[in-house]
Design an enzyme around this catalytic site. Structure first.
Site, PDB file in Angstrom:
ATOM      1  N   SER A 132      -1.871   7.417   1.823  1.00 28.76           N
ATOM      2  CA  SER A 132      -1.150   7.036   0.313  1.00 28.76           C
ATOM      3  C   SER A 132      -0.258   8.394  -0.064  1.00 28.76           C
ATOM      4  O   SER A 132       0.374   8.776   0.673  1.00 28.76           O
ATOM      5  CB  SER A 132      -2.409   6.901  -0.661  1.00 28.76           C
ATOM      6  OG  SER A 132      -1.782   6.862  -1.983  1.00 28.76           O
ATOM      7  N   TYR A 146       8.074   2.746  -5.504  1.00 33.49           N
ATOM      8  CA  TYR A 146       7.347   3.552  -4.314  1.00 33.49           C
ATOM      9  C   TYR A 146       5.992   3.945  -4.951  1.00 33.49           C
ATOM     10  O   TYR A 146       4.985   3.654  -4.344  1.00 33.49           O
ATOM     11  CB  TYR A 146       7.955   4.695  -4.172  1.00 33.49           C
ATOM     12  CG  TYR A 146       7.142   5.777  -3.082  1.00 33.49           C
ATOM     13  CD1 TYR A 146       6.988   5.566  -1.592  1.00 33.49           C
ATOM     14  CD2 TYR A 146       6.532   6.967  -3.650  1.00 33.49           C
ATOM     15  CE1 TYR A 146       6.267   6.147  -0.723  1.00 33.49           C
ATOM     16  CE2 TYR A 146       5.736   7.485  -2.726  1.00 33.49           C
ATOM     17  CZ  TYR A 146       5.383   7.281  -1.451  1.00 33.49           C
ATOM     18  OH  TYR A 146       4.793   8.247  -0.638  1.00 33.49           O
ATOM     19  N   LYS A 150       1.981   2.640  -3.343  1.00 34.99           N
ATOM     20  CA  LYS A 150       0.787   3.236  -3.202  1.00 34.99           C
ATOM     21  C   LYS A 150      -0.388   2.816  -4.011  1.00 34.99           C
ATOM     22  O   LYS A 150      -1.322   2.986  -3.504  1.00 34.99           O
ATOM     23  CB  LYS A 150       0.973   4.940  -3.454  1.00 34.99           C
ATOM     24  CG  LYS A 150       2.206   5.309  -2.425  1.00 34.99           C
ATOM     25  CD  LYS A 150       1.565   5.221  -0.913  1.00 34.99           C
ATOM     26  CE  LYS A 150       2.787   5.582   0.136  1.00 34.99           C
ATOM     27  NZ  LYS A 150       2.497   5.361   1.576  1.00 34.99           N
TER      28      LYS A 150
END
Length: 281
Positions: A132, A146, A150
């Site tokens: 991650s 983005y 994660k």
């Protein structure tokens, strides 16, 4: 142990392959196009590893994994490392780019886990490492999609950690901050233009900061690789079992988030409880 790593053409994936082999484990390194990094492929094979093509966003990913296990045997440790990041204000960020990022950063790992969990469950052993980011603790302006990819990976991993524990399968979330790799390069994000309305806002500041730090990041990917391999091979007898903050940056973000959550608990306790049915009903 036999490891399978995605995204080994550069950065953390390559460092992991090197460290795994030097530690005496078996390693299957993969990348979307091995032909673009012949020197790295030759290095890993010279060290005793195997390098195979694998595109985590391809339609035939499941067939490719089946072929790998048929040819090379069980996978003891899966490292979902392949991923990419870019950014920009959400209102100008294309849905195509967002879907592509989710396919690589989230659905690729999901599909790989789904393909390999049955064999791990049957053997009552296995480790899944999902790479991650420190962005989980501090999702900054300008990198929302983005961060979302994660967050999705972290949520899935946390759920799976309890779902798979009865079968002897460990799930580890590796959370490195910015490493000194080629993950972010100024020339690769030069296409990102900040709309005039966002000039001087946090979104512009964050994107400028990220690109300007290329080559000067504080975190050593070789040390991150060492920490992950040690954590897998020699699990600690502590609470450090699911999430693995890596680097001072990640720890700093985690500390700030913990403090903010503690304040939130104190501030919202009575308000939250007011939504329950009265206990005497």
């Amino acid at each position: 142990m036999q490891w399978l790593i995605t995204g080994c053409s550069s950065g953390l994936g390559l460092y992991l392959a090197r460290r795994i082999l030097s530690a005496g484990h078996k390693c299957i390194a993969t990348s979307r196009n091995p032909g673009t990094t012949p020197d790295y492929v030759a290095e890993i094979e010279r060290l005793g590893g195997i390098w195979l093509p694998l595109d985590v966003s391809s339609n035939n990913l499941e067939k490719a994994i089946q072929a790998i296990t048929e040819n090379y045997g069980f996978i003891d440790v899966l490292v979902n490392n392949a991923g990419f990041g870019d950014g920009g204000p959400l209102e100008t960020y294309s849905l195509e780019a967002g879907r592509a990022m989710m396919e690589t950063n989230f659905f690729g790992p999901l599909r790989l886990m789904k393909a390999l969990i049955p064999s791990m469950r049957e053997r009552k052993q296995g480790v899944i490492v999902n790479v991650s980011s420190a962005a989980f603790w501090a999702p900054h302006a300008g990198v929302g999609v983005y961060s979302a990819s994660k967050f999705a990976l972290e949520g899935l991993s946390e759920s799976l950690s309890t779902e798979l524990a009865p079968f002897g399968i460990r799930v580890i979330i590796a959370e490195p901050g910015e490493m000194r790799t080629k993950f972010v390069q100024a020339d690769k994000v030069s296409h990102l233009t900040i709309p005039e309305a966002y000039k001087g806002t946090p979104a512009e500041a964050v994107l400028n900061f990220i690109t300007q730090r290329d080559g000067r990041q504080d975190i050593d990917p070789a040390r991150v690789a060492e920490a992950i391999v040690q954590h897998v091979a020699h699990p600690p007898n502590s609470d450090l079992t699911l999430r693995l903050p890596l680097g001072t940056e990640s720890l700093t973000f985690l500390t700030a988030r913990a403090e903010n959550l503690s304040k939130l608990v104190d501030a919202s306790a009575s308000f939250a409880k007011s939504c329950d049915f009265p206990k005497d009903e």
